[in-house]
Scaffold this motif. Sequence first.
Motif, PDB file in Angstrom:
ATOM      1  N   SER A 324      68.371  57.350  69.908  1.00 49.22           N
ATOM      2  CA  SER A 324      67.444  57.625  68.814  1.00 49.22           C
ATOM      3  C   SER A 324      68.059  58.588  67.804  1.00 49.22           C
ATOM      4  O   SER A 324      67.940  58.395  66.588  1.00 49.22           O
ATOM      5  N   ARG A 362      65.422  52.571  56.744  1.00 51.45           N
ATOM      6  CA  ARG A 362      64.807  51.916  57.913  1.00 51.45           C
ATOM      7  C   ARG A 362      65.165  52.628  59.213  1.00 51.45           C
ATOM      8  O   ARG A 362      64.332  52.765  60.112  1.00 51.45           O
ATOM      9  N   GLY A 366      62.463  54.263  61.656  1.00 56.25           N
ATOM     10  CA  GLY A 366      62.311  53.632  62.967  1.00 56.25           C
ATOM     11  C   GLY A 366      63.009  54.335  64.101  1.00 56.25           C
ATOM     12  O   GLY A 366      62.998  53.842  65.232  1.00 56.25           O
ATOM     13  N   ARG A 367      63.597  55.496  63.831  1.00 54.18           N
ATOM     14  CA  ARG A 367      64.499  56.081  64.835  1.00 54.18           C
ATOM     15  C   ARG A 367      63.814  56.394  66.168  1.00 54.18           C
ATOM     16  O   ARG A 367      64.431  56.264  67.224  1.00 54.18           O
ATOM     17  N   ASN A 369      61.770  54.685  67.719  1.00 53.25           N
ATOM     18  CA  ASN A 369      61.615  53.449  68.491  1.00 53.25           C
ATOM     19  C   ASN A 369      62.953  52.826  68.864  1.00 53.25           C
ATOM     20  O   ASN A 369      62.990  51.734  69.432  1.00 53.25           O
ATOM     21  N   LYS A 375      68.735  47.321  69.163  1.00 54.38           N
ATOM     22  CA  LYS A 375      67.567  47.626  68.334  1.00 54.38           C
ATOM     23  C   LYS A 375      68.006  48.342  67.045  1.00 54.38           C
ATOM     24  O   LYS A 375      67.466  48.084  65.964  1.00 54.38           O
ATOM     25  N   ILE A 379      67.271  46.749  63.227  1.00 53.91           N
ATOM     26  CA  ILE A 379      66.580  47.497  62.181  1.00 53.91           C
ATOM     27  C   ILE A 379      67.496  47.753  60.982  1.00 53.91           C
ATOM     28  O   ILE A 379      67.094  47.564  59.824  1.00 53.91           O
TER      29      ILE A 379
END
Length: 384
Positions: A324, A362, A366-367, A369, A375, A379
């Motif tokens: 993350s 993005r 979105g980090r 998640n 992933k 993203i």
Amino acid sequence: MATWDKDQAMFIGLLDKYSQLDQLKSFSGPDTIELTSAGDGNLNDVIRAKKSGQSIIFKRAPPYIKCLGPEYPLEPSRGQTEYDALCVFSELALASVPRPYFYDHESRTICMEDLVTYKDFRKQLISGICCMEAVEKLARDIGKVHNQTHVAKISERSFSEYKSKFQDTELVKLTEQYIFTKPFDKFDSTNKLSDDITSSLSQLYDNPRVLDVANDMKHIFLTKKECLVHGDLHTGSVMVNGADTKIIDLEFAYIGPAALDIGLLLANYIFSYYGHMSIPEDHDRHRKFAQLMIEACKVTVNKYLEEMTSFVGEQQTYQDKLLSEMAGFAGCELIRRVVGAAPVEDLHSPYSKQDALGAGVRLLLGRHNITTVDKLLVIALMLV
């Protein structure tokens, strides 16, 4: 000319002063030593000394930012920091950096191995050249250093010694300003908000969530003390020779978050991806190379994690947070290279800049998640 003559005398004097070192014995004797500039670095003077078919590199840190001049002072102790980091990297990840020979305190000069057969990794990627074995070696080398200097791996005393040697220098403060602060202030005068990205800026500056996450990443950058990090790891600070890599420019090294180096590196592979995807000529070839950059991101994270096995708390939870944070650091790097003071050659068209900016936004949004490299890439690159 007088200044260059004085510099030549100083460098030749250093060779005489340290002539007892095995690496410098070939520079003794009557033959003439040839001194030439070996780089156009923004911070330091880089000089190549050649004699009898042998060569070495001198790197001197003036007490100011070289590309800006004496009116922009900068603490010259960065030379000591770089030398110390070269020694640690050399010990913990064999052949990961140019071999350091000596550091002369009086002249603020490092003497090191000359990577005369190596080429700038960024320029190689721009040219469409990438050896995946080199990508793998680079990731493993970083992983080895992070693992063997990690707070969870070594004694409290050893970690304290690293923190004492690699403190938050002026260069760390520069990084904080030019990656995590200035690019996220649309009124900062150092930013380069060119016309070709104007239509894309609202997603950055009109979204408080983006700015909040960037501020969170700045806090992690400044406060999380996990291991020795390069601190400015981009493809321009890596030299390649086929499958071999050498990491250079370690003056930004400090004790920081493990996710920083790999996050910055992933952003640079993403720059290359978007750079090649936006080239209309011979599109199939460039698209194929762009796909190779996706593979480079996956290999980087996987090989890094094979080496960097240290963790605090529960391992899976730690690795999830590590990924993350990599995403967050990659997002900040993507954004700052588009709107900030230091653009990259990879982004050569309006489309590539807009795409990279969007990817950075993005990743920040979105980090929390993102816990896998797959992933992250979905993203960042909007893969389906």
